[in-house]
Enzyme design. Structure first.
Site, PDB file in Angstrom:
ATOM      1  CG  ASP A 174      23.533  29.247  30.327  1.00  0.00           C
ATOM      2  OD1 ASP A 174      23.562  29.533  31.535  1.00  0.00           O
ATOM      3  OD2 ASP A 174      23.769  30.072  29.430  1.00  0.00           O
TER       4      ASP A 174
ATOM      5  CD  GLU B 159      29.808  36.846  34.058  1.00  0.00           C
ATOM      6  OE1 GLU B 159      30.024  36.059  35.000  1.00  0.00           O
ATOM      7  OE2 GLU B 159      30.293  36.690  32.924  1.00  0.00           O
TER       8      GLU B 159
ATOM      9  CB  THR C  24      32.439  34.814  39.292  1.00  0.00           C
ATOM     10  OG1 THR C  24      32.211  33.419  39.247  1.00  0.00           O
ATOM     11  CG2 THR C  24      33.185  35.249  38.059  1.00  0.00           C
TER      12      THR C  24
ATOM     13  CD  GLU D 274      27.854  34.711  41.057  1.00  0.00           C
ATOM     14  OE1 GLU D 274      27.744  34.432  39.847  1.00  0.00           O
ATOM     15  OE2 GLU D 274      26.964  35.299  41.702  1.00  0.00           O
TER      16      GLU D 274
ATOM     17  CG  LEU E  20      33.706  26.030  37.033  1.00  0.00           C
ATOM     18  CD1 LEU E  20      34.974  25.250  36.694  1.00  0.00           C
ATOM     19  CD2 LEU E  20      32.812  26.153  35.796  1.00  0.00           C
TER      20      LEU E  20
END
Length: 498
Positions: free
Chosen positions: A104, A189, A345, A383, A386
């Site tokens: 973020d 999420e 993820t 996805e 990191l």
């Protein structure tokens, strides 16, 4: 580019999307730098052949002025630019705060008028045992309480999605917006905010349960009394964010988590999360039903402590997953009822990426979650967790995208529905990074040229249907029965460096 594709190989094609920068529309609701974005997207489309983009549509920006005062102007301009370039859009209904999680780089809080309710009633937020509030997302304990100018959170989310549909209908009907990913918790999420960096959590800490606000406390006591155990209470022995499992009474060998009281709590805690997702996805289903669009929800890849018998980090986040209990198939079953897609993820990670003390097993976790979703008849997208620029990460993603490789005679047995790359930045275009990224997209496309017609690779989007049955606790208990995972090849047959 003119596509000269092999029809059978095309059925192995996995579309690639790129996640736009978090602040592409800034906190002032301004699309500040369209020129740079257009240049970057043109390169990604024309040189790399990407299929589309994913973008956060922030509640804290759109409805910032006051209840039902929506301003879609900047997002309309952004979406029109994307459409003009011939790219598809995955839109995230982002009902959480940006800021305080991995990656973020900007801060976008939830709307101020919502936070003002929290000034006088801080129990609207998820709360840990010590009473620390997490202001990223509203507690599911208030989902159906009209505390916000007469509306409940579920109503606020529903009204927001209805306004999105009304304002973006042209792009929805044109097939430009292909996915609506519904935010269901922190970082968008479906989970509790069990491991907030803003409160000092550090990898690979166990995290903390987040159900000590007065609303969830009351619900738990009522549930315990109804089960004939009014003496049962929320855990007091589950430790703190950065503890190791064996340092706690709850997660240690033969700890509270295997007791009747512990099992009751974990079932209640995880079921609350699943029904929270079910209700909000259900609202989205009603709103978008009949349109040719997919619904999706994101599940977090909590790979650390996966190899500890307690799976402590998963349990605190709300995933009641143990060797003898499946924590992910119940979520898949819930999504399947709404004809949704599960977005997972950490697809780039290998077990060797982390230190031994992390007891991390991302490869096994990915295999487990994807397998259970496929067994429920659910499509799965994913996805990277990191930043990823190297061959090792790309090859692992390619393996997960087609676990048994390419089928030269048609559709493969196992294939992910799509992949979203995190995230667009200048670094993607630096040095050798872009050349490798272009190879990666080509391999995801099974060595085929970009294909703008999803029907040709078996992804025709049909009008969204409504559920024909409601989710029950029995459904969850049935789905939680352990079952094996599909077998994965040891490595991909479509290496970027092959």
């Amino acid at each position: 580019m003119a596509a000269k594709n092999n029809e059978k190989l095309l059925l192995n094609y996995v579309p690639v999307y790129v996640m736009l920068p978090l602040g592409v529309v800034n906190v002032e609701n301004v699309f500040a730098d369209p020129g740079t974005l257009e240049t970057q997207l043109k390169r990604l489309k024309e040189e790399a052949g990407i299929d589309g983009v994913m973008v956060d549509v922030w509640w804290g920006i759109i409805e910032s002025k006051g209840p039902k005062q929506y301003d879609w102007t900047a997002y309309k301009t952004l979406f029109q630019l994307i459409a003009r370039l011939g790219l598809k859009i995955q839109a995230i209904m982002s009902f959480h705060q940006c800021g305080g999680n991995v990656g973020d780089v900007v801060t976008i809080p939830i709307p101020k008028w919502v936070r003002e309710v929290g000034d006088s009633d801080p129990d609207i937020y998820y709360t840990n045992r010590r009473g620390t509030r997490d202001i990223e997302y509203l507690s599911l304990g208030v989902d159906n309480l009209p505390l916000f100018a007469g509306r409940t959170p579920v109503q606020m989310y529903s009204d927001y999605m209805s306004s999105f549909k009304e304002n973006m209908l042209e792009l929805l009907e044109a097939g430009t917006i292909v996915d609506i990913e519904v935010g269901l918790g922190p970082a968008g999420e479906l989970r509790y905010p069990a491991y907030p960096q803003s409160q000092g959590w550090v990898f690979p800490g166990i995290g903390e349960f987040q159900c000590y606000d007065k609303y969830l406390k009351k619900e738990f006591k009522e549930a315990a009394a109804k089960a004939g155990h009014p003496e049962w209470d929320l855990p007091e022995d589950a430790g703190e964010y950065n503890d190791k499992p064996e340092e706690t009474g709850f997660f240690r060998t033969n700890g509270t988590y295997v007791s009747e009281e512990g099992k009751f709590f974990l079932t209640w805690y995880s079921n609350k999360l699943i029904f929270h997702g079910d209700q909000i996805i259900g609202e989205a289903n009603k709103i978008f039903a009949g349109l040719k669009v997919n619904l999706a929800a994101k599940v977090s890849g909590i790979h650390w402590l996966y190899n500890h018998h307690s799976h402590a980090a998963e349990l605190t986040a709300g995933y009641y997953n143990l060797y003898e209990r499946d924590g992910y198939r119940p979520i898949a079953r819930m999504l399947a009822k709404h004809y949704g897609i599960l977005n997972f993820t950490c697809l780039e990670m290998k077990d060797t990426d982390n230190t031994a003390e992390a007891l991390s097993a991302p490869q096994e976790l990915v295999q487990m979650v994807l397998s259970k979703s496929w067994k429920e008849g659910l499509e799965v997208a994913g996805e990277n967790a990191l930043e990823t620029y190297g061959t090792k990460g790309y090859n692992q993603i390619l393996l997960n995208a087609r676990p048994n490789g390419v089928n030269h005679n048609g559709k493969p047995k196992l294939r992910m529905y799509g992949f979203t790359y995190l995230r667009l930045s200048d670094t993607v275009f630096q040095g050798n990074n872009f050349e490798l990224f272009k190879k990666f997209v080509r391999k995801m496309h099974a060595d085929q040229d970009y294909c703008g017609d999803a029907e040709k690779y078996g992804h025709e989007i049909v009008p969204l249907k409504t559920p024909n049955s409601k989710l029950t606790v029995e459904d969850i208990a049935d789905a939680a029965q352990p079952s094996g995972a599909f077998k994965w090849d040891s490595e991909t047959d479509m290496k970027v460096d092959g």
